[in-house]
Design an enzyme around this catalytic site. Structure first.
Site, PDB file in Angstrom:
ATOM      1  N   TYR A 199       0.847  -1.184   0.000  1.00  0.00           N
ATOM      2  CA  TYR A 199       0.000   0.000   0.000  1.00  0.00           C
ATOM      3  C   TYR A 199       0.887   1.240   0.000  1.00  0.00           C
ATOM      4  O   TYR A 199       2.032   1.175  -0.420  1.00  0.00           O
ATOM      5  CB  TYR A 199      -1.007  -0.072   1.179  1.00  0.00           C
TER       6      TYR A 199
ATOM      7  N   ASP B 277     -13.266   5.832   3.307  1.00  0.00           N
ATOM      8  CA  ASP B 277     -12.164   5.675   4.247  1.00  0.00           C
ATOM      9  C   ASP B 277     -11.386   6.966   4.455  1.00  0.00           C
ATOM     10  O   ASP B 277     -10.935   7.254   5.554  1.00  0.00           O
ATOM     11  CB  ASP B 277     -11.233   4.569   3.747  1.00  0.00           C
ATOM     12  N   ASP B 278     -11.242   7.750   3.390  1.00  0.00           N
ATOM     13  CA  ASP B 278     -10.465   8.996   3.512  1.00  0.00           C
ATOM     14  C   ASP B 278     -11.128   9.946   4.504  1.00  0.00           C
ATOM     15  O   ASP B 278     -10.453  10.734   5.161  1.00  0.00           O
ATOM     16  CB  ASP B 278     -10.363   9.706   2.151  1.00  0.00           C
TER      17      ASP B 278
ATOM     18  N   GLU C 286     -12.966   4.964  -3.096  1.00  0.00           N
ATOM     19  CA  GLU C 286     -11.573   5.258  -2.779  1.00  0.00           C
ATOM     20  C   GLU C 286     -10.975   6.172  -3.847  1.00  0.00           C
ATOM     21  O   GLU C 286     -11.093   5.901  -5.043  1.00  0.00           O
ATOM     22  CB  GLU C 286     -10.805   3.924  -2.747  1.00  0.00           C
TER      23      GLU C 286
ATOM     24  N   ARG D  74      -8.123  10.907  -8.211  1.00  0.00           N
ATOM     25  CA  ARG D  74      -7.229  11.529  -7.223  1.00  0.00           C
ATOM     26  C   ARG D  74      -6.495  10.431  -6.462  1.00  0.00           C
ATOM     27  O   ARG D  74      -6.751  10.170  -5.297  1.00  0.00           O
ATOM     28  CB  ARG D  74      -8.053  12.407  -6.267  1.00  0.00           C
TER      29      ARG D  74
ATOM     30  N   LYS E 218      -5.563  -2.002  -1.406  1.00  0.00           N
ATOM     31  CA  LYS E 218      -6.421  -1.810  -0.245  1.00  0.00           C
ATOM     32  C   LYS E 218      -7.074  -3.136   0.163  1.00  0.00           C
ATOM     33  O   LYS E 218      -7.161  -3.463   1.339  1.00  0.00           O
ATOM     34  CB  LYS E 218      -7.507  -0.794  -0.607  1.00  0.00           C
TER      35      LYS E 218
END
Ligand SMILES: *[C@@H]1O[C@H](CO)[C@@H](O)[C@H](O)[C@H]1NC(C)=O
Length: 564
Positions: free
Chosen positions: A98, A264-265, A241, A151, A169
């Site tokens: 990751y 998650d961000d 994501e 992004r 992930k």
């Protein structure tokens, strides 16, 4: 496995002739059944030996990208071996599988490409998304990580090269929480890219067109969500994501009540930051309600964390207003203060003349500063020293990624406060030795402490809507798992090497919570949740690979270890 070119699981035969799932670990009997006897060296190897070879090879490599390519190759050839080695050395290998190395791999995806992993859906496939899902060989998918590549980490628009992110992930879902790899589906939605480099790259692998930002894009995502639920069920967890910021928030708002989804961000980051704060408060000896928090940065990350802190404070008995009044934000335009009557939650009456972040610290006298601005070393020496003067145990979180964007280094934070501060960062920093010989280990607020455990609980409980309170619960259980000894070493999170156990315990706690709150839809409710979760997690031993019963005349496979 992930790769559609491999024999789907469960299949009567664990392997085909030319793919070596278990490699030299196939027994003589298996080699004969599969017709591969003689195609492997005569020795039957244990997984231990295979792991040793794998680890030795990795140790010789110095280039992280080379390690990445090697690891991904093992994942294709022998998934269980891959996960075993990943789990055994998770601290070392997570940064390869990751961030940060996966980011580098994404930028060169088409160049280092070996074989496809994951599912690719392009805007030209509108109207046919369901039939593409039907091409995926696994029928029991539980978690999807999807990106449109706009992004990717801090790297920008990488189009379909972003596929490395969902793949990486999902490796963590399996490694950290034992979610079976065949239940994980990485997806890239290709609507084009605005990256000129890629549009001129002959090895690029997506549509050579600018991003479609029309209604067609929204329709495609809608169709994708519907097709997923239709095929895999209502409680399929869909994690968005690395979409562009605008779309990430838009889709979260649009889908969060209708689908089992989280971002998650935003939510994972908030949860891991709050867990650090709860752990720090154990060392400070003051309840969360008595803290004053000053954020550097006022974007989505700051708002997400701040809202979760407010939830934690209100749960401890203070009103929402009171909680919001304890949280301040400072961004590139200065301290957020009221200019008119109706303003948002964390905007307060001006406390006086504040010209700089240092002024803000000296005026507001926070017990904690949290940096999420992504703009480099803005916790200056003076800021850190001021925090050390104002507080016996100042809390300093420099959460921006990557390392060179962190608001300060662990070394500065510890040395300028004589080792008194409680420090956490987004990117890893090594242990710091103080002049008196003490060694302090900084906390790394890695989202991987949160999302695998939460996802495991969500999957096994049949949760359909993941409320923010679930992330509050996850933060609390993470903070509880830190031992006093670890806290004394400076840590605010348990060691990463222990992440499997951390995730399993978190899943058990979250499971208890969602059943108690009526958010779980899998019945009957397992009474022994601990036993239930532990029986569910996937393990990497080879014997569990074999099917339960196998009708091959005269052949007796060793019985499968039932794991789900
Ligand atoms: C465009 O793609 C290249 C190659 O993958 C990458 O290095 C770069 O960061 C991208 N640029 C932008 C502006 O997204």
């Amino acid at each position: 496995g992930y790769s559609p070119s491999l024999t789907p699981f469960p299949s009567p035969l664990p392997c085909c002739k030319n793919c070596f799932h278990l490699g030299m670990a196939f027994t003589l009997q298996e080699r004969q059944i599969l017709g591969i006897h003689g195609l492997l060296p005569p020795k039957v190897e244990t997984q231990d030996t295979q792991a040793m070879r794998f680890q030795n090879n990795l140790k010789k490599m110095t280039d992280p990208l080379e390690k990445y390519i090697y690891l991904m190759g093992i994942q294709e050839r022998n998934e269980r071996l891959f996960y075993r080695v990943l789990m055994e050395d998770i601290e070392e290998l997570m940064p390869i599988v990751y961030t940060p190395t996966v980011g580098l791999a994404c930028t060169q995806y088409g160049h280092i490409f070996r074989r496809p992993k994951g599912l690719f859906i392009s805007i030209r496939d509108r109207g046919h998304v369901r039939s593409i899902l039907d091409n995926w060989p696994e029928s029991n998918v539980a978690v999807i990580v999807v990106t449109d590549g706009e992004r990717i980490l801090g790297l920008g628009d990488l189009g379909v090269y972003g596929m490395g992110i969902p793949v990486g992930k999902l490796c963590l879902y399996t490694a950290c929480a034992g979610i079976r790899p065949e239940r994980c589906l990485p997806v890239v939605i290709d609507v084009g890219t605005d990256n000129e480099t890629l549009l001129h790259d002959p090895l690029y692998m997506g549509l050579y067109q600018k991003r479609d930002r029309s209604q067609a894009y929204d329709d495609l995502i809608d169709e994708f969500m519907e097709a997923v639920v239709e095929k895999y069920g209502q409680d399929t967890l869909i994690q968005f994501e690395d979409f562009g910021n605008h779309n990430a928030f838009r889709f979260l708002r649009k889908y969060r009540e209708k689908y089992c989804t989280f971002n998650d961000d935003i939510q994972g980051t908030a949860s891991v930051a709050l867990a650090g704060l709860l752990a720090a408060q154990r060392a400070v000896g003051k309840p969360i309600t008595e803290h004053r928090v000053l954020f550097l940065g006022a974007g989505e990350a700051a708002l997400g964390i701040a809202n979760l802190i407010v939830m934690a404070m209100t749960e401890s008995g203070v009103s929402q207003d009171e909680a919001q009044n304890k949280i301040w934000m400072y961004d590139k335009y200065g301290l957020l203060v009221k200019v008119n009557a109706n303003q948002e939650a964390f905007v307060h009456d001006s406390p006086g003349d504040v010209q700089s972040f240092l002024d803000a610290v000296n005026t507001i006298k926070p017990t904690a500063i949290i940096g999420v601005a992504g703009a480099g070393r803005l916790f200056t020496h003076d800021v850190i020293k001021a925090m050390g003067t104002l507080n016996e145990r100042p809390i300093i979180f420099a959460l921006s990624n990557p390392t060179n964007k962190a608001e300060c280094t662990a070394e500065d934070a510890y040395k300028l406060t004589d080792g008194r501060c409680l420090f956490a960062s987004g990117s890893p920093f090594g242990p710091v030795t103080l002049s008196d010989g003490r060694v302090l280990t900084p906390g790394q607020g890695n989202n991987a402490y949160i999302f695998p455990g939460v996802a495991l609980a969500v999957i096994v409980s049949g949760v359909r809507h993941i409320s923010d309170t679930v992330f509050l619960e996850a933060a609390k259980t993470l903070a509880e798992q830190l031992t006093d000894k670890e806290l004394a070493e400076g840590r605010l999170y348990p060691p990463l090497s222990n992440i499997r156990e951390v995730s399993v315990q978190m899943a058990v706690k979250v499971m208890e919570y969602v059943y108690a709150k009526g958010m779980a839809f899998r019945y009957p409710e397992p009474l022994d949740k601990n036993g239930f979760v532990r029986a569910t997690v996937w393990n990497t031993q080879y014997d569990s690979f074999l099917p339960d019963t196998y009708d091959w005349p005269g052949v007796n496979f060793s019985p499968k270890t039932k794991s789900e």
